[in-house]
Write an enzyme that holds these catalytic residues in place. Structure first.
Site, PDB file in Angstrom:
ATOM      1  N   SER A   1      -9.858  -0.939  -1.038  1.00  0.00           N
ATOM      2  CA  SER A   1      -9.606  -2.356  -0.823  1.00  0.00           C
ATOM      3  C   SER A   1     -10.565  -3.189  -1.680  1.00  0.00           C
ATOM      4  O   SER A   1     -10.529  -3.094  -2.908  1.00  0.00           O
ATOM      5  CB  SER A   1      -9.716  -2.693   0.671  1.00  0.00           C
ATOM      6  OG  SER A   1      -9.151  -3.950   0.951  1.00  0.00           O
TER       7      SER A   1
ATOM      8  N   GLU B   1       1.121  -1.107   2.562  1.00  0.00           N
ATOM      9  CA  GLU B   1      -0.150  -1.825   2.517  1.00  0.00           C
ATOM     10  C   GLU B   1      -0.133  -3.133   3.303  1.00  0.00           C
ATOM     11  O   GLU B   1      -1.139  -3.551   3.868  1.00  0.00           O
ATOM     12  CB  GLU B   1      -0.514  -2.137   1.060  1.00  0.00           C
ATOM     13  CG  GLU B   1      -0.792  -0.939   0.189  1.00  0.00           C
ATOM     14  CD  GLU B   1      -2.202  -0.410   0.374  1.00  0.00           C
ATOM     15  OE1 GLU B   1      -2.961  -0.959   1.199  1.00  0.00           O
ATOM     16  OE2 GLU B   1      -2.548   0.563  -0.308  1.00  0.00           O
TER      17      GLU B   1
ATOM     18  N   HIS C   1      -2.427   0.027   5.114  1.00  0.00           N
ATOM     19  CA  HIS C   1      -3.634  -0.209   4.334  1.00  0.00           C
ATOM     20  C   HIS C   1      -4.791   0.556   4.967  1.00  0.00           C
ATOM     21  O   HIS C   1      -4.971   0.535   6.183  1.00  0.00           O
ATOM     22  CB  HIS C   1      -3.936  -1.708   4.316  1.00  0.00           C
ATOM     23  CG  HIS C   1      -5.122  -2.086   3.493  1.00  0.00           C
ATOM     24  ND1 HIS C   1      -5.147  -1.958   2.127  1.00  0.00           N
ATOM     25  CD2 HIS C   1      -6.333  -2.599   3.839  1.00  0.00           C
ATOM     26  CE1 HIS C   1      -6.316  -2.382   1.668  1.00  0.00           C
ATOM     27  NE2 HIS C   1      -7.047  -2.766   2.684  1.00  0.00           N
TER      28      HIS C   1
END
Length: 548
Positions: free
Chosen positions: A227, A355, A471
């Site tokens: 991330s 995600e 995610h």
């Protein structure tokens, strides 16, 4: 299609992996408290064990820079000194404090952490450490945590070594400054910005200077992150002052091109002015603003983050990376989309299939918030998708509504909300980043398509729903994420072994296919092709072709 020999090899490979994970709870190797001597002094660590019972020599809370407090707040990091290390040696058994923060992804209200937080952790196979004079130095993997540059830490509870150190690598994890303490910028020489990224850079310099004492190879450093950590890795690839500090890079679910990573022109200074106003400090000149902000308590500074939000926790990252003035210690002086003038390291990067659940779950699992999002889309979309300053904002909003929200039923609408966040925050920026990198770097592109027993959707808003491969879901295959609640299946363990092989192969050779063989070859991307990480290890063209 696979040939029969490829299918047979794949089944044999999977059987080997299943056998490996079936015997992972073997009796732990013996280990005594490790000690390492560096040019800064002695470091005393402690023992841990891997998932399969191998001994780890662990050194935690190792300082890599002076505490960024007092006059050092809002400045770039200053390298650690022998005095800070301690005349009696370093007690490297303590758990590091996270940097001051509040976690918007779990709607955290309290502020936690310490401003004195620039520490890293070093984990090395104990057997290798004790015979390091006779053995070849190990490849080094330096992990940068995610959290939108707003939250996250490097504690052993978050990113421990128990999985990765079943392979022949050395692992380093690190803290860096967050929020306005790490990313405030006055866009001039007083506070150029990017101090959180410069912290990471100083940690990489520490690795270059000292990792050989721990049995690591400073010529074989792979920086990897997830991330905001993945975006950080990409920024280091683009930074002239990070050149030479690492040999390979892995970005998981984040690049420098995502809309939440870089401040558009003028935004950073506006945010600095707002911070000064919130805390009763002068907005100009810059030196007077920063001088005043240094007198404020760190928790008071982080507590201003709520005042930036205009709907729910939007915009999510008010303080981002910036293009700095061209000063000697600048981290970034060119926009991320500027053409490269030199070769870049090999890059392994990719996404998880779903995600967008990072943001969508919190909206679609709450009726009030869901209805607010739909009815207020014209106002909310420019905030949450970071185009509020675009002269074409109205047109963009109309196109987004037509493309994603014109759905026949509520379930399709909820799925479309997840898709719009996935496309905007991750997928299209990733493909653009690959396109820009192909002329200067070897790129291996992946998509994680395997849905494990656990998912980070349980911390992003719904502990029970199935939102696909969310995610951060790849993290559970690389680290023992302790707060995930569901039991791990044998299939989960097999995927974990596969991803560990891919990542550590790449960190060892720059090629995910070796030294440990795979059931099918993962070729560098050239036309948008990717590797789907699933039990079949099926390699096929990407569903979104690159514009090449």
């Amino acid at each position: 299609m696979w040939t029969r020999s490829q299918r047979n090899f794949a089944m044999q490979w999977l059987a080997v992996m299943m056998n490996l994970v079936a015997v992972m709870f073997v009796a732990g190797e013996q280990c005594s408290a490790p000690v390492v001597t560096t040019s800064l002094g002695e470091a005393r660590g402690f023992c841990m064990h891997t998932r399969k019972g191998h001994s780890i020599a662990a050194f935690t809370s190792v300082p890599y820079a002076l505490p960024p407090i007092g006059d050092l707040r809002f400045k770039g990091p200053v390298a650690v000194t022998a005095e800070q290390w301690g005349l009696g040696g370093l007690d490297a058994t303590r758990s590091p404090q996270p940097c001051v923060q509040r976690n918007p992804y779990i709607r955290q209200k309290e502020i936690v952490g310490d401003e004195d937080c620039l520490y890293l952790n070093i984990y090395v196979p104990d057997a290798h450490l004790r015979a390091r004079d006779e053995k070849k130095p190990l490849p080094v993997m330096v992990f940068v945590h995610g959290g939108g540059w707003m939250c996250g830490d490097s504690t052993v509870d978050s990113y421990g070594p128990e999985l990765l150190l079943d392979r022949d690598v050395l692992l380093v994890t690190l803290n860096y400054r967050l929020g306005p303490l790490g990313f405030l910028s006055t866009q001039d020489e007083v506070c150029p910005g990017n101090n959180g990224l410069k912290d990471q850079q100083e940690a990489l310099r520490f690795v270059q200077r000292h990792i050989h004492n721990f049995g690591g190879d400073n010529r074989s450093v792979t920086i990897f992150g997830e991330s905001a950590g993945g975006a950080s890795v990409h920024f280091h690839m683009l930074s002239d002052t990070s050149a030479g500090l690492f040999a390979r890079a892995i970005s998981e679910s984040g690049t420098a091109l995502v809309p939440w990573a870089e401040s558009p022109p003028g935004e950073a200074l506006r945010q600095a002015f707002r911070l000064a106003k919130f805390l009763g400090c002068p907005q100009a000149p810059s030196w007077r603003m920063i001088e005043c902000l240094r007198t404020r308590d760190s928790y008071e500074i982080i507590d201003t983050e709520f005042t930036y939000y205009e709907w729910d926790y939007e915009p999510m990252t008010p303080f981002k990376a910036v293009v700095e003035p061209d000063l000697p210690e600048a981290f970034l002086t060119r926009p991320p989309r500027a053409p490269r003038t030199s070769p870049a390291p090999p890059w392994l990067m990719g996404l998880n299939r779903d995600e967008g659940c990072l943001k969508s779950v919190w909206i679609t699992s709450n009726r009030t918030r869901y209805e607010e999002f739909l009815s207020g889309f014209d106002r909310i979309a420019p905030l949450t998708f970071y185009y509020e300053n675009s002269p074409h904002a109205d047109v963009i909003t109309r196109i987004l509504r037509e493309r994603y929200l014109n759905q026949p039923d509520e379930l399709s609408t909820q799925q479309a909300i997840r898709q719009i966040y996935g496309d905007s925050y991750f997928a299209y920026p990733a493909l653009e980043a690959v396109h820009l990198a192909l002329n200067s770097s070897t790129v291996y592109l992946y998509e994680l398509a395997y849905r494990a027993s656990n998912s980070f959707s349980q911390v992003f808003g719904d502990p029970h729903g199935d939102y696909g491969v969310c995610h951060a879901d790849e993290l559970m295959h690389l680290f023992p994420i302790r707060f995930l609640s569901e039991p791990v299946s044998e299939r989960d363990l097999a995927i974990s072994e596969l991803i560990l092989t891919l990542w550590t192969n790449f960190a060892t050779t720059g090629d995910p296919n070796k030294p440990l063989p795979l059931p099918t070859e993962w070729r560098p991307t050239r036309t948008g092709s990717r590797l789907d990480i699933w039990l079949k290890m099926n390699s096929r063209p990407c569903s979104r072709d690159l514009p090449i």
